[in-house]
Write a protein that holds these residues in place. Sequence first.
Motif, PDB file in Angstrom:
ATOM      1  N   ILE A 289     -15.290  31.320 -47.153  1.00  0.00           N
ATOM      2  CA  ILE A 289     -16.176  30.402 -46.434  1.00  0.00           C
ATOM      3  C   ILE A 289     -16.953  31.125 -45.330  1.00  0.00           C
ATOM      4  N   ASP A 290     -16.247  31.888 -44.493  1.00  0.00           N
ATOM      5  CA  ASP A 290     -16.859  32.506 -43.303  1.00  0.00           C
ATOM      6  C   ASP A 290     -17.315  33.942 -43.499  1.00  0.00           C
ATOM      7  N   ARG A 291     -16.884  34.572 -44.553  1.00  0.00           N
ATOM      8  CA  ARG A 291     -17.179  35.978 -44.826  1.00  0.00           C
ATOM      9  C   ARG A 291     -16.565  36.927 -43.803  1.00  0.00           C
ATOM     10  N   ARG A 292     -15.563  36.428 -43.063  1.00  0.00           N
ATOM     11  CA  ARG A 292     -14.808  37.274 -42.143  1.00  0.00           C
ATOM     12  C   ARG A 292     -13.558  36.530 -41.718  1.00  0.00           C
ATOM     13  N   LEU A 293     -12.577  37.294 -41.251  1.00  0.00           N
ATOM     14  CA  LEU A 293     -11.361  36.719 -40.686  1.00  0.00           C
ATOM     15  C   LEU A 293     -11.326  37.056 -39.205  1.00  0.00           C
ATOM     16  N   GLN A 294     -10.969  36.070 -38.387  1.00  0.00           N
ATOM     17  CA  GLN A 294     -10.815  36.321 -36.967  1.00  0.00           C
ATOM     18  C   GLN A 294      -9.549  37.142 -36.747  1.00  0.00           C
ATOM     19  N   THR A 295      -9.464  37.782 -35.599  1.00  0.00           N
ATOM     20  CA  THR A 295      -8.304  38.610 -35.273  1.00  0.00           C
ATOM     21  C   THR A 295      -7.012  37.807 -35.377  1.00  0.00           C
ATOM     22  N   MET A 296      -7.035  36.580 -34.908  1.00  0.00           N
ATOM     23  CA  MET A 296      -5.845  35.733 -34.960  1.00  0.00           C
ATOM     24  C   MET A 296      -5.397  35.493 -36.399  1.00  0.00           C
ATOM     25  N   HIS A 297      -6.347  35.320 -37.304  1.00  0.00           N
ATOM     26  CA  HIS A 297      -6.012  35.148 -38.717  1.00  0.00           C
ATOM     27  C   HIS A 297      -5.318  36.395 -39.255  1.00  0.00           C
ATOM     28  N   LYS A 298      -5.859  37.544 -38.917  1.00  0.00           N
ATOM     29  CA  LYS A 298      -5.290  38.802 -39.404  1.00  0.00           C
ATOM     30  C   LYS A 298      -3.883  39.014 -38.868  1.00  0.00           C
ATOM     31  N   VAL A 299      -3.698  38.754 -37.585  1.00  0.00           N
ATOM     32  CA  VAL A 299      -2.379  38.933 -36.974  1.00  0.00           C
ATOM     33  C   VAL A 299      -1.365  37.971 -37.594  1.00  0.00           C
ATOM     34  N   THR A 300      -1.773  36.729 -37.776  1.00  0.00           N
ATOM     35  CA  THR A 300      -0.884  35.739 -38.384  1.00  0.00           C
ATOM     36  C   THR A 300      -0.494  36.156 -39.794  1.00  0.00           C
ATOM     37  N   LEU A 301      -1.456  36.588 -40.584  1.00  0.00           N
ATOM     38  CA  LEU A 301      -1.167  37.014 -41.950  1.00  0.00           C
ATOM     39  C   LEU A 301      -0.194  38.189 -41.971  1.00  0.00           C
ATOM     40  N   VAL A 302      -0.443  39.180 -41.139  1.00  0.00           N
ATOM     41  CA  VAL A 302       0.437  40.354 -41.096  1.00  0.00           C
ATOM     42  C   VAL A 302       1.861  39.960 -40.695  1.00  0.00           C
ATOM     43  N   LEU A 303       1.987  39.118 -39.662  1.00  0.00           N
ATOM     44  CA  LEU A 303       3.321  38.713 -39.207  1.00  0.00           C
ATOM     45  C   LEU A 303       4.059  37.897 -40.257  1.00  0.00           C
ATOM     46  N   ILE A 304       3.356  36.992 -40.915  1.00  0.00           N
ATOM     47  CA  ILE A 304       4.013  36.189 -41.951  1.00  0.00           C
ATOM     48  C   ILE A 304       4.440  37.061 -43.110  1.00  0.00           C
ATOM     49  N   LEU A 305       3.591  37.971 -43.527  1.00  0.00           N
ATOM     50  CA  LEU A 305       3.968  38.857 -44.632  1.00  0.00           C
ATOM     51  C   LEU A 305       5.100  39.799 -44.235  1.00  0.00           C
ATOM     52  N   LEU A 306       5.045  40.331 -43.016  1.00  0.00           N
ATOM     53  CA  LEU A 306       6.088  41.245 -42.542  1.00  0.00           C
ATOM     54  C   LEU A 306       7.431  40.538 -42.412  1.00  0.00           C
ATOM     55  N   PHE A 307       7.457  39.459 -41.631  1.00  0.00           N
ATOM     56  CA  PHE A 307       8.722  38.762 -41.413  1.00  0.00           C
ATOM     57  C   PHE A 307       9.192  38.028 -42.660  1.00  0.00           C
ATOM     58  N   GLY A 308       8.261  37.555 -43.476  1.00  0.00           N
ATOM     59  CA  GLY A 308       8.639  36.924 -44.743  1.00  0.00           C
ATOM     60  C   GLY A 308       9.280  37.920 -45.690  1.00  0.00           C
ATOM     61  N   THR A 309       8.715  39.108 -45.780  1.00  0.00           N
ATOM     62  CA  THR A 309       9.289  40.150 -46.632  1.00  0.00           C
ATOM     63  C   THR A 309      10.681  40.543 -46.146  1.00  0.00           C
ATOM     64  N   LEU A 310      10.829  40.720 -44.843  1.00  0.00           N
ATOM     65  CA  LEU A 310      12.155  41.043 -44.293  1.00  0.00           C
ATOM     66  C   LEU A 310      13.159  39.933 -44.595  1.00  0.00           C
ATOM     67  N   THR A 311      12.724  38.688 -44.469  1.00  0.00           N
ATOM     68  CA  THR A 311      13.602  37.549 -44.754  1.00  0.00           C
ATOM     69  C   THR A 311      14.063  37.569 -46.205  1.00  0.00           C
ATOM     70  N   LEU A 312      13.135  37.792 -47.118  1.00  0.00           N
ATOM     71  CA  LEU A 312      13.473  37.748 -48.543  1.00  0.00           C
ATOM     72  C   LEU A 312      14.267  38.970 -48.991  1.00  0.00           C
ATOM     73  N   VAL A 313      13.873  40.143 -48.540  1.00  0.00           N
ATOM     74  CA  VAL A 313      14.554  41.367 -48.971  1.00  0.00           C
ATOM     75  C   VAL A 313      15.974  41.441 -48.401  1.00  0.00           C
ATOM     76  N   LEU A 314      16.124  41.112 -47.136  1.00  0.00           N
ATOM     77  CA  LEU A 314      17.434  41.210 -46.489  1.00  0.00           C
ATOM     78  C   LEU A 314      18.246  39.923 -46.590  1.00  0.00           C
ATOM     79  N   GLN A 315      17.637  38.872 -47.167  1.00  0.00           N
ATOM     80  CA  GLN A 315      18.301  37.566 -47.286  1.00  0.00           C
ATOM     81  C   GLN A 315      18.866  37.107 -45.944  1.00  0.00           C
ATOM     82  N   ASP A 316      18.033  37.220 -44.910  1.00  0.00           N
ATOM     83  CA  ASP A 316      18.412  36.829 -43.561  1.00  0.00           C
ATOM     84  C   ASP A 316      17.281  35.973 -42.981  1.00  0.00           C
ATOM     85  N   ASP A 317      17.549  34.693 -42.810  1.00  0.00           N
ATOM     86  CA  ASP A 317      16.498  33.772 -42.389  1.00  0.00           C
ATOM     87  C   ASP A 317      16.085  33.923 -40.931  1.00  0.00           C
ATOM     88  N   ARG A 318      16.788  34.726 -40.169  1.00  0.00           N
ATOM     89  CA  ARG A 318      16.407  34.921 -38.767  1.00  0.00           C
ATOM     90  C   ARG A 318      15.030  35.546 -38.626  1.00  0.00           C
TER      91      ARG A 318
END
Length: 137
Positions: A43-72
């Motif tokens: 839609i916007d042809r760009r992502l705001q910094t907040m979008h990028k940070v949110t995506l990175v954190l969700i992917l990082l912490f989500g991957t850690l949660t799934l790989v280590l099977q630790d919901d913390r």
Amino acid sequence: MKILIDFFPILLFFGAYKFYGIYVGTAVLMAATALQMAIIYAIDRRLQTMHKVTLVLILLFGTLTLVLQDDRFIKWKPTVLYGAMSVALAVALWALKKNFLKMLLGSQLDLPDAVWQRLNVALSLIHISEPTRQAEI
């Protein structure tokens, strides 16, 4: 339409969490957030910094949660995100002498500089001074 795009990942997460548990919910959140960012980019042809940070954190912490099977890890994401935002606002204000909050929202809100200053300080101190707590899901 924008509000639906904004809340789409979290709604899917809570639905998946309720019916299938935290690990399926986390995988759904990761996929939905990636899709959300693709839609925003289309839609916007760009992502705001907040979008990028949110995506990175969700992917990082989500991957850690799934790989280590630790919901913390997925529960740490909001604390890390808002803590980082608080530190960034504080550093920008006191070290760089810039009010990033006004820079980001100034076109949408017409407030006196003193109010912007107090608002920036208040938002900076909320998460810096608050003890770290994990979200209860």
